[in-house]
Every structure is written in structure tokens, then in C-alpha cells.
Scaffold this active site. Structure first.
Site, mmCIF file in Angstrom:
data_model
loop_
_atom_site.group_PDB
_atom_site.id
_atom_site.type_symbol
_atom_site.label_atom_id
_atom_site.label_comp_id
_atom_site.label_asym_id
_atom_site.label_seq_id
_atom_site.Cartn_x
_atom_site.Cartn_y
_atom_site.Cartn_z
ATOM 1 N N PRO A 95 0.781 -1.711 -0.218
ATOM 2 C CA PRO A 95 -0.378 -0.173 0.093
ATOM 3 C C PRO A 95 0.338 1.481 0.057
ATOM 4 O O PRO A 95 1.614 1.373 0.414
ATOM 5 C CB PRO A 95 -0.899 -0.140 1.515
ATOM 6 C CG PRO A 95 0.452 -1.039 2.457
ATOM 7 C CD PRO A 95 0.746 -1.514 0.835
ATOM 8 N N ASP A 96 0.436 2.006 -0.728
ATOM 9 C CA ASP A 96 0.770 3.729 -0.742
ATOM 10 C C ASP A 96 0.612 4.132 0.726
ATOM 11 O O ASP A 96 -0.182 3.956 1.670
ATOM 12 C CB ASP A 96 0.605 4.411 -1.492
ATOM 13 C CG ASP A 96 -0.737 4.839 -2.488
ATOM 14 O OD1 ASP A 96 -0.999 5.258 -1.268
ATOM 15 O OD2 ASP A 96 -1.550 4.493 -3.435
ATOM 16 N N PHE A 97 0.745 5.312 0.550
ATOM 17 C CA PHE A 97 0.323 6.265 1.852
ATOM 18 C C PHE A 97 -0.424 7.338 1.646
ATOM 19 O O PHE A 97 -1.907 7.764 2.417
ATOM 20 C CB PHE A 97 1.162 6.592 2.714
ATOM 21 C CG PHE A 97 2.331 5.459 3.541
ATOM 22 C CD1 PHE A 97 2.769 6.597 4.833
ATOM 23 C CD2 PHE A 97 3.240 5.508 3.020
ATOM 24 C CE1 PHE A 97 3.293 5.336 5.728
ATOM 25 C CE2 PHE A 97 3.310 4.063 4.032
ATOM 26 C CZ PHE A 97 3.717 4.614 5.080
ATOM 27 N N ARG A 98 -0.801 7.741 0.763
ATOM 28 C CA ARG A 98 -1.427 8.866 -0.241
ATOM 29 C C ARG A 98 -2.839 8.769 0.085
ATOM 30 O O ARG A 98 -3.704 9.466 -0.076
ATOM 31 C CB ARG A 98 -0.641 10.341 -1.197
ATOM 32 C CG ARG A 98 0.573 10.632 -0.688
ATOM 33 C CD ARG A 98 0.852 11.382 -1.923
ATOM 34 N NE ARG A 98 1.915 11.984 -1.001
ATOM 35 C CZ ARG A 98 2.828 12.789 -1.079
ATOM 36 N NH1 ARG A 98 1.535 13.996 -2.509
ATOM 37 N NH2 ARG A 98 3.551 14.007 -1.454
ATOM 38 N N ASN A 169 13.319 3.149 0.048
ATOM 39 C CA ASN A 169 11.554 1.614 0.647
ATOM 40 C C ASN A 169 12.425 1.256 2.118
ATOM 41 O O ASN A 169 13.759 0.506 2.182
ATOM 42 C CB ASN A 169 11.770 0.833 -0.373
ATOM 43 C CG ASN A 169 10.561 2.011 -1.053
ATOM 44 O OD1 ASN A 169 10.763 2.473 -1.023
ATOM 45 N ND2 ASN A 169 10.784 1.213 -2.468
ATOM 46 N N ASP A 171 11.222 -2.247 2.642
ATOM 47 C CA ASP A 171 10.541 -3.662 2.369
ATOM 48 C C ASP A 171 11.317 -4.795 1.592
ATOM 49 O O ASP A 171 11.030 -5.647 1.470
ATOM 50 C CB ASP A 171 9.564 -3.341 1.048
ATOM 51 C CG ASP A 171 9.924 -2.400 0.071
ATOM 52 O OD1 ASP A 171 11.269 -2.610 -0.136
ATOM 53 O OD2 ASP A 171 9.241 -2.306 -1.172
ATOM 54 N N HIS A 188 15.970 4.869 4.676
ATOM 55 C CA HIS A 188 15.190 5.315 6.181
ATOM 56 C C HIS A 188 14.723 3.439 6.368
ATOM 57 O O HIS A 188 14.505 3.255 6.764
ATOM 58 C CB HIS A 188 13.780 5.238 5.133
ATOM 59 C CG HIS A 188 13.325 6.433 4.624
ATOM 60 N ND1 HIS A 188 12.265 6.906 3.897
ATOM 61 C CD2 HIS A 188 14.255 7.748 5.064
ATOM 62 C CE1 HIS A 188 12.937 8.697 3.603
ATOM 63 N NE2 HIS A 188 13.808 8.814 4.000
#
Length: 431
Positions: A95-98, A169, A171, A188
Site C-alpha cells: 500500500p501507499d500512504f497518500r 523503502n 520492504d 530510511h
């Protein structure tokens, strides 16, 4: 979790702050990274004010994807840097955030958070770790497979062109796709390792250890001191890894081509990487929307090093708009790598399926387009999938064996990255 954004992605990106004095990781790395950050800001200011001696020189015969492909096949292109965000992982089902209604932040109501970003803030995590680990159970590395875009980056490595991949990312999909730690700067952080938060302990734990704890529903505690253990992802209120600042200094002096994929370039200092390349270095954006562009007013003043795709002065920046997988396939075709890329994706996904005991496989339909999973996005382990494949991108193709359904199957990483610079208390769009 993967950092998200591309407009096809909204990655846990926010402007980093230093307002977490109780962050043990900050206290240890603060001195070294602080000096590197000052050097970074000093150099960026120098470039922005045009104090360097470099003069723009057109290096692409045309500002198109074809022009980029010809440059990549020339003697001038030897070192390619990729900077990537959440948009390269959304086709894996992460999923994205926006995205309104489907993005991660729109689906956190059940966690009773004071505001959505709190789930990735270090101070909140130390006091209330349960929401983060509950979310992690649903979005854990090992559930997703790398995308066409990930394997295109791997091809760059195999062709001897990849200098480094800078990723927002968390992930781990770049690793799953075949990139080594030396190939990566995980700006990150990563779920690959975890550490005890007590400064006098800091015992390290493996991905398997953390997975066992998370899926046992127990809050991960250190075996040695019983303090809280956190995955090595960068939360809001924590500093970026020193490796980011160290390699940035040398890598961006060598780069011949910068490829930006799946990020809205809104989080600093990551977003400013596009301005660190020499003024003669071409920059290719593969994204849902144009981003990283110069501020119009600053451009008129001659005080901007953002990307310029459309003005009369444009000379090195190219934007290919669309899904990252499709953009990488289009570029691979121009380079004569399309068949190689298709075969690599099939082979690697089949290996992942075999390892996980699945019968599904990943196949290609129309040229340059990877089939999405036949099943419509729905519930996974009782949790509604946050980012569904767009209907127009979802195709189904049955093999003679009805048990074989082509698609992502067992994907290989955890969605949405968990934080970077500290956001405002209000919900802030990530990029």
C-alpha cells in the site's frame, strides 16, 4: 513496509526533525551525521547559488526515453544511480500512504492513534509500541515479491552500470531482487535487522527473530535486558543512517545518469539528491506525475537546481509518465533488454514460489506488461489489502493447471516505510 510515493505511492516520508532527545540512536550517531549534514547543506547551497564552475552541456541527443537509451549505450554512461521510492513497490501489492480511501493513513482508525503519523514516531513508539507491531503483522516482509522495476535495477547491476541504488523503502524488495548490501543505500532503514533500544545494550536481532515475535503477538523485548526491540527502520524523529551521508559525498561526483523512480521527492534530505549530480548529468524520472521540478519564481531568479522538463532552457531532464514497471519495460525494450528482463522476472518469481511451496507463477501478457494476480484485492489474513491493483492493470490468464494462477503470489517484503524526518502534528502528505 515500503516507503511509498509516486502519486502511485505515498511513502512514509516527512521532513526529519531532531526533536527526539531521548532517541538513543540519535545520541550515538548525532555527531558524525551532523557534520555530514552540514557538508551536504553547504554543498547544496553552493550549487543552488550557482557558485560552481560547471557549465551546462547538452549530453542527450533528444529529451526523450529514446535519447536516454542511446546515452546509456554510449561510452559516456558508465555509472548509473537509481533513487527510488514507494512507487516501485505498489504493483507488488504494497500500500501507499497518500491514496484517498486506500492509502495506509486512511486505514489506521482501528489503532486509536492521536494522528496517523504517530504510528511511526519514535517517541510514541517507545510509549505505545503495540499499534506499530499490530500493523507490522499485516504488512510484514516476506509477503511480497519484487516488481519488474526491482529486477530492472538488478539488470543494471548485471550490466555493470549500477553504481548505487538509494531507496526510501523498507520492504527489503531490493535485496530479494538480488541487490547486495554494497549496492544499496537504505536511506530510511530496513526490517532486515533489529536492535534493542537501550543504549547500554543495543543487542542486534535477525529478521527471523523479529518475525517470530511479531507473529506471536508479543511485543518484542530484548533477551538480554528486556528492553524494547525495534526494527532498524528510520522512524520520525530519528537520524538517517551515516552511510547515506558518507556514500552520497562520493557517489554523486561519479554519476553519469540519475534515474528517479516512484517517489514524489518531497522528503529531505533524500529529495535533494537530484540536485547533487553534476550539471551535465542527465536525469530520468519514471513516475506517475512530474515531480522534483524547480520552483518557478526561484528559476526566474536563477536560484534553483530542481528538474526542468518543459522550459526553453531544459537540456538534460526527461520525464516518462506512467507506472514504474511499464516505464522500466519500455526502457528495457529500447536497450534491447526486454526479453532478458521478462525471463529474469519469471525465473526469480518461480524460485520464490517454489521456496514458499506455492503453485502460482508470474507471467507476461502483452509486451512489457506483467500480469497481475487474478484474484481481486481482498482480505489477507483478515486484513483488507490497502492498495489494490488498478482494474485496467489487472489481467487474468489461466494455465491448463487450474491451480496455477499468475500473479504476485507470496510477495517478498513489508509495505510502506516507517518514517524519516519528523512531520507536523497534522497529517502531512508524504512524497
Amino acid at each position: 513496509m515500503a516507503e511509498r510515493d509516486e502519486t502511485d505511492a505515498g511513502g512514509i516520508e516527512a521532513e526529519r526533525g531532531s526533536d527526539s532527545p531521548d532517541s538513543d540512536s540519535d545520541s550515538e550517531n548525532g555527531g558524525a551525521s551532523g557534520e555530514s549534514e552540514m557538508d551536504f547543506l553547504r554543498n547544496l547551497l553552493s550549487r543552488t547559488l550557482g557558485l560552481g564552475s560547471e557549465k551546462p552541456e547538452k549530453v542527450l541527443d533528444e529529451l526523450t526515453l529514446d535519447g536516454v537509451s542511446r546515452f546509456m549505450q554510449s561510452e559516456k554512461c558508465r555509472n548509473v544511480i537509481c533513487i527510488v521510492g514507494a512507487g516501485i513497490s505498489t504493483s507488488a501489492g504494497i500500500p501507499d500512504f497518500r491514496s484517498p480511501g486506500t492509502g495506509l493513513y486512511a486505514n489506521l482508525q482501528s489503532y486509536n492513534l492521536p494522528y496517523p503519523e504517530a504510528i511511526f514516531e519514535i517517541n510514541y513508539f517507545k510509549q505505545h509500541p503495540e499499534p506499530f507491531f499490530a500493523l507490522a503483522r499485516e504488512l510484514y516482509p516476506g509477503q511480497f515479491k519484487p516488481t519488474v522495476c526491482h529486477y530492472f535495477i538488478r539488470l543494471l547491476k548485471e550490466k555493470g552500470l549500477l553504481l548505487r541504488c538509494y531507496t526510501q523503502n523498507i520492504d527489503t524488495l531490493e535485496r530479494v531482487a538480488g541487490l547486495d548490501q554494497e549496492d544499496l543505500v537504505e536511506a530510511h532503514g530496513t526490517f532486515f535487522t533489529s536492535h534493542c533500544l537501550r543504549s547500554s545494550c543495543k543487542k542486534q536481532y535477525t529478521l527471523d527473530w523479529m518475525k517470530e515475535k511479531i507473529f506471536s503477538t508479543a511485543t518484542p523485548k530484548c533477551d538480554k535486558c528486556q528492553s524494547l526491540v525495534k526494527p532498524d527502520i528510520v522512524f520520525f524523529g530519528e537520524s538517517l543512517p551515516p552511510r547515506f551521508f558518507t556514500l552520497m559525498q562520493s557517489d554523486f561526483q561519479k554519476v553519469d545518469l540519475l534515474i528517479i523512480m516512484g517517489t514524489s521527492l518531497q522528503v529531505q534530505p533524500f529529495a535533494s539528491l537530484v540536485s547533487r549530480v553534476p550539471t551535465n548529468t542527465p536525469r530520468l524520472l519514471i513516475n506517475k506525475e512530474k515531480t522534483g521540478q524547480s520552483d518557478p519564481f526561484m528559476s526566474l531568479m536563477g536560484l534553483s537546481t530542481g528538474m526542468d522538463f518543459d522550459s526553453e532552457k531544459a537540456y538534460r531532464d526527461v520525464a516518462w509518465l506512467g507506472a514504474c514497471d511499464e516505464g522500466c519495460t519500455a526502457l528495457a525494450e529500447l536497450l534491447g533488454w526486454k526479453n532478458e528482463l521478462e525471463e529474469l522476472v519469471k525465473k526469480e518469481h518461480s524460485a520464490i514460489d517454489a521456496k514458499s511451496g506455492q503453485a502460482g507463477c508470474q507471467c507476461w501478457s502483452t509486451p512489457g506488461k506483467l500480469l497481475s494476480e487474478a484474484a481481486s484485492p481482498g482480505k489477507r489474513q483478515g486484513y483488507e489489502t490497502l492498495s489494490a491493483a488498478r482494474p485496467e492493470q489487472t489481467q487474468t490468464k489461466q494455465h491448463p493447471d487450474s491451480a496455477c494462477r499468475e500473479g504476485p503470489g507470496d510477495l517478498a517484503s513489508l509495505p510502506s516505510r516507517a518514517g524519516t524526518e519528523r512531520p507536523s502534528k497534522r497529517l502531512r502528505a508524504r512524497g
